[in-house]
Design a protein around this motif. Sequence first.
Motif, PDB file in Angstrom:
ATOM      1  N   ALA A 150       0.844  -1.200   0.000  1.00  0.00           N
ATOM      2  CA  ALA A 150       0.000   0.000   0.000  1.00  0.00           C
ATOM      3  C   ALA A 150       0.880   1.251   0.000  1.00  0.00           C
ATOM      4  N   LEU A 174       1.007   4.151  -2.892  1.00  0.00           N
ATOM      5  CA  LEU A 174       0.800   5.563  -2.579  1.00  0.00           C
ATOM      6  C   LEU A 174       2.058   6.402  -2.789  1.00  0.00           C
ATOM      7  N   LEU A 189      -2.454   6.615   8.253  1.00  0.00           N
ATOM      8  CA  LEU A 189      -3.805   6.534   7.676  1.00  0.00           C
ATOM      9  C   LEU A 189      -4.680   5.577   8.490  1.00  0.00           C
ATOM     10  N   LYS A 207      -8.578   6.622   8.461  1.00  0.00           N
ATOM     11  CA  LYS A 207      -8.900   6.995   7.076  1.00  0.00           C
ATOM     12  C   LYS A 207      -9.100   5.746   6.226  1.00  0.00           C
ATOM     13  N   ILE A 208      -8.440   4.654   6.624  1.00  0.00           N
ATOM     14  CA  ILE A 208      -8.592   3.352   5.995  1.00  0.00           C
ATOM     15  C   ILE A 208      -8.653   2.304   7.105  1.00  0.00           C
ATOM     16  N   PHE A 254      -9.836   0.568  -1.573  1.00  0.00           N
ATOM     17  CA  PHE A 254      -9.724   1.815  -0.821  1.00  0.00           C
ATOM     18  C   PHE A 254      -8.931   2.879  -1.579  1.00  0.00           C
ATOM     19  N   PHE A 255      -8.269   2.471  -2.645  1.00  0.00           N
ATOM     20  CA  PHE A 255      -7.406   3.387  -3.381  1.00  0.00           C
ATOM     21  C   PHE A 255      -8.042   3.804  -4.700  1.00  0.00           C
ATOM     22  N   ASN A 309      -3.351   7.985  -4.350  1.00  0.00           N
ATOM     23  CA  ASN A 309      -4.059   8.398  -3.143  1.00  0.00           C
ATOM     24  C   ASN A 309      -5.224   7.470  -2.833  1.00  0.00           C
ATOM     25  N   THR A 310      -5.781   7.655  -1.643  1.00  0.00           N
ATOM     26  CA  THR A 310      -6.962   6.888  -1.300  1.00  0.00           C
ATOM     27  C   THR A 310      -8.139   7.479  -2.058  1.00  0.00           C
TER      28      THR A 310
END
Length: 123
Positions: free
Chosen positions: A23, A27, A37, A42-43, A58-59, A65-66
């Motif tokens: 991940a 990112l 995050l 946020k995730i 989620f991305f 970015n998410t």
Amino acid sequence: MSSKYVSHDVLPADEPLLSLPEAAERLGVVVTKVMDLLNDHKIIAVQRDGVRYVPVAFFSTKKENTARFIPGVIALLSDGGYSDEEILAFLFTEDDTLPGRPIDALHGQLAREVMRRAQAMAV
């Protein structure tokens, strides 16, 4: 491991996942940023075979970015008393009225509808 950083795995077995280092690579950040995050909620990560993973969904498709609405839905439902497992179940369960899964709708034109539903659920 703190439950703050990992949820029980309620995702379908075939759901595409990224390890935390993967991940971070997606990112373009260090793995501690992914931990931030998670810590900031946020995730949400799940644990499989002792390894923490984040759903690919989620991305954003832009990879850097998410997805725009994911943190907002997580916050709405969390503030409404939903557990991480319940949030994941909501996001990754087919909903014929959308149609499809809310997580997929958050990447398209139905994102605001998913946000509206999450807000209504959280009341």
